[in-house]
Design a protein around this motif. Sequence first.
Motif, PDB file in Angstrom:
ATOM      1  N   VAL A   1     -51.186 -99.723  -5.071  1.00  0.00           N
ATOM      2  CA  VAL A   1     -52.418 -99.307  -4.404  1.00  0.00           C
ATOM      3  C   VAL A   1     -52.050 -98.892  -3.002  1.00  0.00           C
ATOM      4  CG1 VAL A   1     -54.580-100.175  -3.458  1.00  0.00           C
ATOM      5  CG2 VAL A   1     -53.889-100.839  -5.745  1.00  0.00           C
ATOM      6  N   LYS A   2     -52.610 -97.798  -2.507  1.00  0.00           N
ATOM      7  CA  LYS A   2     -52.261 -97.309  -1.178  1.00  0.00           C
ATOM      8  C   LYS A   2     -52.643 -98.330  -0.123  1.00  0.00           C
ATOM      9  CE  LYS A   2     -53.322 -93.581   1.937  1.00  0.00           C
ATOM     10  NZ  LYS A   2     -53.813 -92.252   2.135  1.00  0.00           N
ATOM     11  N   GLY A   3     -51.726 -98.566   0.805  1.00  0.00           N
ATOM     12  CA  GLY A   3     -52.020 -99.488   1.887  1.00  0.00           C
ATOM     13  C   GLY A   3     -51.572-100.918   1.637  1.00  0.00           C
ATOM     14  N   ASP A   4     -51.220-101.248   0.419  1.00  0.00           N
ATOM     15  CA  ASP A   4     -50.772-102.607   0.108  1.00  0.00           C
ATOM     16  C   ASP A   4     -49.391-102.866   0.685  1.00  0.00           C
ATOM     17  OD1 ASP A   4     -51.938-103.642  -3.215  1.00  0.00           O
ATOM     18  OD2 ASP A   4     -52.856-103.695  -1.224  1.00  0.00           O
ATOM     19  N   HIS A   5     -49.178-104.071   1.209  1.00  0.00           N
ATOM     20  CA  HIS A   5     -47.847-104.475   1.659  1.00  0.00           C
ATOM     21  C   HIS A   5     -47.156-105.197   0.521  1.00  0.00           C
ATOM     22  CE1 HIS A   5     -48.361-103.788   6.058  1.00  0.00           C
ATOM     23  NE2 HIS A   5     -49.614-103.766   5.667  1.00  0.00           N
ATOM     24  N   VAL A   6     -45.965-104.740   0.149  1.00  0.00           N
ATOM     25  CA  VAL A   6     -45.286-105.318  -1.014  1.00  0.00           C
ATOM     26  C   VAL A   6     -43.835-105.616  -0.680  1.00  0.00           C
ATOM     27  CG1 VAL A   6     -46.698-104.167  -2.733  1.00  0.00           C
ATOM     28  CG2 VAL A   6     -44.677-103.041  -1.886  1.00  0.00           C
ATOM     29  N   ILE A   7     -43.247-106.499  -1.491  1.00  0.00           N
ATOM     30  CA  ILE A   7     -41.814-106.776  -1.396  1.00  0.00           C
ATOM     31  C   ILE A   7     -41.138-106.023  -2.530  1.00  0.00           C
ATOM     32  CG2 ILE A   7     -40.031-108.539  -1.522  1.00  0.00           C
ATOM     33  CD1 ILE A   7     -41.968-110.546  -0.548  1.00  0.00           C
ATOM     34  N   GLY A   8     -40.156-105.203  -2.203  1.00  0.00           N
ATOM     35  CA  GLY A   8     -39.456-104.446  -3.232  1.00  0.00           C
ATOM     36  C   GLY A   8     -37.979-104.746  -3.190  1.00  0.00           C
TER      37      GLY A   8
ATOM     38  N   GLY B   1     -44.123-102.310 -10.563  1.00  0.00           N
ATOM     39  CA  GLY B   1     -45.107-101.459 -11.233  1.00  0.00           C
ATOM     40  C   GLY B   1     -44.454-100.715 -12.380  1.00  0.00           C
ATOM     41  N   SER B   2     -45.095 -99.614 -12.811  1.00  0.00           N
ATOM     42  CA  SER B   2     -44.533 -98.898 -13.945  1.00  0.00           C
ATOM     43  C   SER B   2     -43.418 -97.951 -13.524  1.00  0.00           C
ATOM     44  CB  SER B   2     -45.643 -98.103 -14.637  1.00  0.00           C
ATOM     45  OG  SER B   2     -46.196 -97.205 -13.716  1.00  0.00           O
ATOM     46  N   GLU B   3     -43.333 -97.633 -12.228  1.00  0.00           N
ATOM     47  CA  GLU B   3     -42.306 -96.709 -11.751  1.00  0.00           C
ATOM     48  C   GLU B   3     -41.672 -97.271 -10.496  1.00  0.00           C
ATOM     49  OE1 GLU B   3     -42.816 -92.090 -11.632  1.00  0.00           O
ATOM     50  OE2 GLU B   3     -44.746 -93.060 -11.276  1.00  0.00           O
ATOM     51  N   PRO B   4     -40.385 -97.007 -10.237  1.00  0.00           N
ATOM     52  CA  PRO B   4     -39.845 -97.426  -8.951  1.00  0.00           C
ATOM     53  C   PRO B   4     -40.428 -96.556  -7.833  1.00  0.00           C
ATOM     54  CG  PRO B   4     -38.111 -96.592 -10.400  1.00  0.00           C
ATOM     55  CD  PRO B   4     -39.392 -96.418 -11.119  1.00  0.00           C
TER      56      PRO B   4
ATOM     57  N   GLN C   1     -45.076-100.874   3.064  1.00  0.00           N
ATOM     58  CA  GLN C   1     -46.417-100.586   2.549  1.00  0.00           C
ATOM     59  C   GLN C   1     -46.431 -99.204   1.905  1.00  0.00           C
ATOM     60  OE1 GLN C   1     -49.464-100.398   5.474  1.00  0.00           O
ATOM     61  NE2 GLN C   1     -48.327 -99.091   6.845  1.00  0.00           N
ATOM     62  N   PHE C   2     -47.393 -99.030   0.984  1.00  0.00           N
ATOM     63  CA  PHE C   2     -47.489 -97.770   0.269  1.00  0.00           C
ATOM     64  C   PHE C   2     -48.238 -96.748   1.105  1.00  0.00           C
ATOM     65  CE2 PHE C   2     -45.553 -98.673  -3.599  1.00  0.00           C
ATOM     66  CZ  PHE C   2     -45.917 -99.938  -4.037  1.00  0.00           C
ATOM     67  N   VAL C   3     -47.707 -95.514   1.175  1.00  0.00           N
ATOM     68  CA  VAL C   3     -48.477 -94.426   1.777  1.00  0.00           C
ATOM     69  C   VAL C   3     -49.028 -93.513   0.698  1.00  0.00           C
ATOM     70  CG1 VAL C   3     -47.418 -94.380   4.017  1.00  0.00           C
ATOM     71  CG2 VAL C   3     -46.334 -93.148   2.185  1.00  0.00           C
ATOM     72  N   VAL C   4     -48.376 -93.452  -0.443  1.00  0.00           N
ATOM     73  CA  VAL C   4     -48.869 -92.649  -1.559  1.00  0.00           C
ATOM     74  C   VAL C   4     -48.839 -93.555  -2.777  1.00  0.00           C
ATOM     75  CG1 VAL C   4     -48.366 -90.737  -3.109  1.00  0.00           C
ATOM     76  CG2 VAL C   4     -48.022 -90.462  -0.668  1.00  0.00           C
ATOM     77  N   ALA C   5     -49.975 -93.779  -3.379  1.00  0.00           N
ATOM     78  CA  ALA C   5     -49.984 -94.613  -4.592  1.00  0.00           C
ATOM     79  C   ALA C   5     -51.186 -94.231  -5.415  1.00  0.00           C
ATOM     80  CB  ALA C   5     -50.043 -96.088  -4.218  1.00  0.00           C
ATOM     81  N   ASN C   6     -51.017 -93.303  -6.338  1.00  0.00           N
ATOM     82  CA  ASN C   6     -52.118 -93.004  -7.259  1.00  0.00           C
ATOM     83  C   ASN C   6     -51.537 -92.830  -8.648  1.00  0.00           C
ATOM     84  OD1 ASN C   6     -51.170 -90.263  -7.430  1.00  0.00           O
ATOM     85  ND2 ASN C   6     -52.157 -89.928  -5.471  1.00  0.00           N
ATOM     86  N   LYS C   7     -52.401 -92.661  -9.620  1.00  0.00           N
ATOM     87  CA  LYS C   7     -51.905 -92.704 -10.988  1.00  0.00           C
ATOM     88  C   LYS C   7     -51.081 -91.475 -11.335  1.00  0.00           C
ATOM     89  CE  LYS C   7     -56.340 -90.946 -12.639  1.00  0.00           C
ATOM     90  NZ  LYS C   7     -56.200 -89.701 -13.384  1.00  0.00           N
ATOM     91  N   ASP C   8     -51.238 -90.374 -10.581  1.00  0.00           N
ATOM     92  CA  ASP C   8     -50.560 -89.142 -10.970  1.00  0.00           C
ATOM     93  C   ASP C   8     -49.211 -88.924 -10.320  1.00  0.00           C
ATOM     94  OD1 ASP C   8     -53.810 -87.905 -10.692  1.00  0.00           O
ATOM     95  OD2 ASP C   8     -52.731 -88.182 -12.570  1.00  0.00           O
ATOM     96  N   MET C   9     -48.934 -89.645  -9.220  1.00  0.00           N
ATOM     97  CA  MET C   9     -47.700 -89.362  -8.497  1.00  0.00           C
ATOM     98  C   MET C   9     -46.831 -90.598  -8.423  1.00  0.00           C
ATOM     99  SD  MET C   9     -49.426 -87.242  -5.423  1.00  0.00           S
ATOM    100  CE  MET C   9     -47.965 -87.216  -4.462  1.00  0.00           C
ATOM    101  N   GLU C  10     -45.547 -90.352  -8.138  1.00  0.00           N
ATOM    102  CA  GLU C  10     -44.626 -91.457  -7.953  1.00  0.00           C
ATOM    103  C   GLU C  10     -45.010 -92.175  -6.653  1.00  0.00           C
ATOM    104  OE1 GLU C  10     -39.820 -91.571  -7.683  1.00  0.00           O
ATOM    105  OE2 GLU C  10     -40.914 -90.314  -6.284  1.00  0.00           O
ATOM    106  N   PRO C  11     -45.062 -93.511  -6.653  1.00  0.00           N
ATOM    107  CA  PRO C  11     -45.467 -94.197  -5.417  1.00  0.00           C
ATOM    108  C   PRO C  11     -44.408 -94.043  -4.334  1.00  0.00           C
ATOM    109  CG  PRO C  11     -45.006 -95.776  -7.177  1.00  0.00           C
ATOM    110  CD  PRO C  11     -44.848 -94.435  -7.768  1.00  0.00           C
ATOM    111  N   GLU C  12     -44.874 -93.887  -3.070  1.00  0.00           N
ATOM    112  CA  GLU C  12     -43.956 -93.777  -1.939  1.00  0.00           C
ATOM    113  C   GLU C  12     -44.294 -94.872  -0.949  1.00  0.00           C
ATOM    114  OE1 GLU C  12     -44.084 -88.960  -2.109  1.00  0.00           O
ATOM    115  OE2 GLU C  12     -44.002 -89.904  -0.141  1.00  0.00           O
TER     116      GLU C  12
END
Lengths: 235, 275
Positions: free
Chosen positions: B112-119, B135-138, B166-177
């Motif tokens: 989700v955009k804006g979430d802080h995550v540990i990767g 998630g489903s994609e790196p 944190q995510f700047v791009v996170a939607n169902k159609d694109m690879e998360p950044e």
Amino acid sequence: MEGAMRSDAKVRGESGTESSPRGPGCSLRHFACEQNLLSRPDGSASFLQGDTSVLAGVYGPAEVKVSKEIFNKATLEVILRPKIGLPGVAEKSRERLIRNTCEAVVLGTLHPRTSITVVLQVISDAGSLLACCLNAACMALVDAGVPMRALFCGVTCALDSDGTLMLDPTAKQEKEARAVLTFALDSVERKLLMSTTKGLYSDAELQQCLAAAQAASQHVFRFYRESLQRRYSKS
Amino acid sequence: MAEAAAVVAESLAGGRARAARTVLDQVVLPGEELLLPEQEDADGPGGAGERPLRLNAGARARVRVVCGPGLRRCGDRLLVTKCGRLRHKEPGGGSGGGVYWVDSQQKRYVPVKGDHVIGIVTAKSGDIFKVDVGGSEPASLSYLAFEGATKRNRPNVQVGDLIYGQFVVANKDMEPEMVCIDSCGRANGMGVIGQDGLLFKVTLGLIRKLLAPDCEILQELGKLYPLEIVFGMNGRIWVKAKTIQQTLILANILEACEHMTADQRKQIFSRLAES
């Protein structure tokens, strides 16, 4: 510290619920369900109908191989393992039926290019196996948090040689029946999602079985509701 | 005949949508439809209140309600898609009808955009790192997305490192950044997580509970041992204390928090504080 760990396991184990046995109003066998019992899958459920028991695990939305990915929706896979032996053609056919039912209900467009895998293991088979698999798959999908547009349930009817209708037949009743019909129904308007039938029956008998299945599905959905309410009341 | 009629009546009863207000904090199931407040007023006894006459009979001015996780817009109603408790938050600024969402228990994370995550860094290819976030994609992380990073001054990130970003791009159609700087260009706590410590996974609901503003668990943990802790919204927690034994005890407590009541927790803390 260890005492607390052990009591946790007990609390988790008690998250199952049971329904009343075959009463006069509802001729379904006693059923029981337990959720979140496996630690590795994202969602898991065990469904028991009389002596038939199926364990389901759901993984998803997860990575998918490029050869299997669909650009605009999730790839749904169902794997059904029998109790003994290798999976054969009967399992493949049941997998397809369960997959078609799940695809009608799961909102795959919210997770394109991912895979949602449902793994079903038959623990014991005492009749109405496909219906039990459908129920276990639905509870496991709910446990995994996969977005769905409705819940679904499976109900089996058997017609014997004099035309009496039996719901949720045992293995013996299925063998002696003239026709066995399994229906998958959705929770919003009890519409038919999937039907598979075996044997000889007339048009009127089909309608009769479908009506009986729709009436019986209310009990199953009420049981789902109680089971999920109990699960969320613990937190 | 009677049975058929009864079936029809039951199915209609099941299909009728309920007002969202009446179902707050109750368990809702996928497939239920919820009515939003002002629609309910319009459906109620007609002519009782004073309503302005409208030229077009169909359209009504609607309060803007935000539809959160677990709910979808279906026509002019809300369709529940996940099982959980229905929650509502009043709007802060006074405009709009607030947010409705379903509080569900889940293990699998969806970016989700804006979430802080540990990767965890899994690959380094050219100018970007591939980070596994559960998630489903790196997710992809550019080497320039660190504080003070330039083309000459590359950050010291190896495969296998833990990253808090944190995510700047996170939607169902694109690879998360994801990135490790905030909008001002400062790290703000993000970046590579240091050596040692333990990373473990819990459910998403537990993370939200621990990060709630009024959570006492963290304060109690802090009183027990001095510790460093990082929470990722993807269900991952990294914890580090002075010794390995303390780290393991903290990890076990956090994992068990999900199932313990407040009293059991206090008992365990007091027992540990004594020893």
